[in-house]
Design a protein around this motif. Sequence first.
Motif, short mmCIF file in Angstrom:
data_model
loop_
_atom_site.label_atom_id
_atom_site.label_comp_id
_atom_site.label_asym_id
_atom_site.label_seq_id
_atom_site.Cartn_x
_atom_site.Cartn_y
_atom_site.Cartn_z
N ILE A 265 0.96 -1.25 0.24
CA ILE A 265 0.24 -0.07 0.20
C ILE A 265 1.09 1.67 0.05
O ILE A 265 0.02 2.47 0.48
N LYS A 266 1.99 1.08 -0.23
CA LYS A 266 3.07 2.45 -0.14
C LYS A 266 3.52 3.40 0.56
O LYS A 266 2.55 4.20 1.01
N CYS A 267 2.66 2.51 2.17
CA CYS A 267 2.96 3.61 3.34
C CYS A 267 4.31 3.75 4.22
O CYS A 267 4.71 4.05 5.46
N ARG A 268 5.28 2.86 3.22
CA ARG A 268 6.51 3.35 3.34
C ARG A 268 7.51 2.67 4.69
O ARG A 268 8.53 3.33 5.51
N LYS A 269 6.68 1.86 5.47
CA LYS A 269 6.62 1.47 7.13
C LYS A 269 7.72 0.22 6.72
O LYS A 269 8.98 1.05 7.54
N CYS A 270 7.99 0.63 5.66
CA CYS A 270 9.46 -0.72 5.46
C CYS A 270 10.53 -0.27 5.31
O CYS A 270 11.28 -0.50 6.21
N GLU A 271 10.66 1.50 4.84
CA GLU A 271 11.72 2.11 4.71
C GLU A 271 12.18 2.70 6.26
O GLU A 271 13.54 2.55 6.03
N ARG A 272 10.91 2.94 5.89
CA ARG A 272 11.85 3.45 7.74
C ARG A 272 12.28 2.53 8.90
O ARG A 272 12.95 2.70 9.74
N ALA A 273 11.86 1.60 8.86
CA ALA A 273 12.43 0.11 9.11
C ALA A 273 13.88 -0.30 8.63
O ALA A 273 14.26 -1.06 10.39
N CYS A 274 14.16 -0.42 7.76
CA CYS A 274 15.27 -0.79 7.52
C CYS A 274 16.64 -0.45 7.90
O CYS A 274 16.44 0.95 7.89
N PRO A 275 17.47 -0.91 8.69
CA PRO A 275 18.27 -0.47 9.34
C PRO A 275 19.27 0.14 8.39
O PRO A 275 20.63 0.82 8.30
N THR A 276 19.50 -0.04 6.95
CA THR A 276 20.63 -0.27 6.29
C THR A 276 20.17 0.92 5.05
O THR A 276 21.04 0.69 4.20
N GLY A 277 18.84 1.41 5.18
CA GLY A 277 18.31 1.82 3.74
C GLY A 277 18.08 1.48 2.54
O GLY A 277 18.49 2.30 1.31
N PRO B 257 11.91 1.00 -3.46
CA PRO B 257 11.47 0.33 -4.71
C PRO B 257 12.55 0.43 -5.90
O PRO B 257 12.57 -0.60 -6.06
N ASP B 258 13.59 1.24 -4.88
CA ASP B 258 14.70 1.31 -6.58
C ASP B 258 16.15 0.75 -5.72
O ASP B 258 16.53 0.54 -6.52
N ASP B 259 15.93 0.42 -4.62
CA ASP B 259 17.21 0.48 -3.66
C ASP B 259 16.98 -1.87 -4.88
O ASP B 259 16.49 -2.35 -4.80
N ARG B 260 18.71 -1.94 -4.70
CA ARG B 260 19.23 -3.01 -5.12
C ARG B 260 19.65 -3.98 -4.44
O ARG B 260 20.33 -5.09 -5.14
N LEU B 261 19.22 -4.25 -3.19
CA LEU B 261 19.45 -4.78 -2.00
C LEU B 261 20.80 -5.18 -2.11
O LEU B 261 21.09 -6.47 -1.31
N GLY B 262 22.14 -4.79 -2.91
CA GLY B 262 23.13 -5.10 -2.29
C GLY B 262 23.89 -5.20 -0.97
O GLY B 262 24.28 -5.85 -0.34
N GLU B 263 22.75 -4.09 0.03
CA GLU B 263 23.57 -4.09 1.99
C GLU B 263 21.54 -5.06 2.46
O GLU B 263 21.34 -4.53 3.23
N CYS B 264 20.95 -5.79 1.76
CA CYS B 264 19.97 -5.91 2.61
C CYS B 264 20.91 -7.74 3.11
O CYS B 264 21.05 -8.24 2.30
N TYR B 265 20.70 -7.78 4.97
CA TYR B 265 21.25 -8.71 5.02
C TYR B 265 19.64 -9.85 5.84
O TYR B 265 20.41 -10.19 6.57
N LEU B 266 18.45 -9.84 5.28
CA LEU B 266 17.25 -10.69 5.44
C LEU B 266 16.97 -10.33 7.05
O LEU B 266 17.44 -11.35 7.26
N CYS B 267 17.07 -9.57 7.44
CA CYS B 267 17.06 -9.36 9.44
C CYS B 267 15.48 -9.17 9.38
O CYS B 267 15.10 -9.49 10.74
N GLY B 268 14.70 -9.05 8.67
CA GLY B 268 13.40 -8.95 8.42
C GLY B 268 12.14 -8.03 9.64
O GLY B 268 10.70 -8.72 9.17
N ARG B 269 13.09 -6.56 9.05
CA ARG B 269 12.72 -5.83 10.78
C ARG B 269 11.30 -5.14 9.55
O ARG B 269 10.36 -5.55 9.49
N CYS B 270 11.90 -5.58 8.03
CA CYS B 270 10.72 -4.85 6.58
C CYS B 270 9.76 -5.31 6.79
O CYS B 270 8.26 -5.20 6.60
N THR B 271 9.70 -6.98 6.86
CA THR B 271 8.49 -7.52 6.72
C THR B 271 7.59 -7.98 8.18
O THR B 271 6.46 -7.42 7.96
N GLU B 272 8.55 -7.13 9.39
CA GLU B 272 7.38 -7.01 10.67
C GLU B 272 7.15 -5.60 10.70
O GLU B 272 5.92 -5.65 11.38
N ALA B 273 7.61 -4.63 10.10
CA ALA B 273 7.14 -3.54 9.51
C ALA B 273 5.57 -3.85 9.52
O ALA B 273 4.62 -2.25 9.63
#
Length: 219
Positions: free
Chosen positions: A174-186, A190-206
């Motif tokens: 729903i484009k609420c951007r809560k996942c973006e605010r929860a992500c500790p690596t920024g 939508p256009d991020d390529r996830l090179g810095e994603c550690y699969l911490c799961g904070r975005c899915t929790e938020a």
Amino acid sequence: MLLGFLVFTPVFPYQLQLLVLQDAAGGLGGAPLPGGVLIGTLAFIVLTLVVGRIICGQICPAGAVQEVMHLVPVKKYGSAESRVPVAVRAGIFVVFLAAGLGLGINLLGLIGLADFFNLAVMSVSFFVFLGIVLISAVVYRPFCRYVCPPYGALLAPPAASRALYRLRRTDACIKCRKCERACPTGAARPDDRLGECYLCGRCTEACPVDGGARIRAGR
């Protein structure tokens, strides 16, 4: 994390450094298998192409101890711009190779990675890495994001090249951007390529929508 303190073997940056330094006495679990380190490193890069940086996020004790420390309820200093640690780590990568291949210097030894997990509290380098761990209470995974030579630099490009199974938004977003605010690596935009994603799961929790962000295959 316990594996790091018990056997130290799965601390992948250090094992890869042994290969760079051509230190056959270190190897995996103390066995003289630098070839095994090379094969394992290549296998993990291939695995990153399938499921992203799951090794960094779910297995490596160096990352785990920082994740645990980041749970301490103190003020956090925001999610850093994801391109900044990439640039810093690229420079560290060059320094690491020059020190290891050219000078035979054990940089991770100076940083105290092995001394920390071996609880060598009489070593100065133990307190160097302990300081990094303490900083991770307020800055998300500083060792992984800014140092980790050269393992992090090797895994970021395949993770950013759109791993087959990776965290992504679904049609339910729903484009609420809560996942973006929860992500500790920024790295949740939508256009991020996830090179810095550690699969911490904070975005899915938020995410307030069931299935709005999840690990799945496809574009």
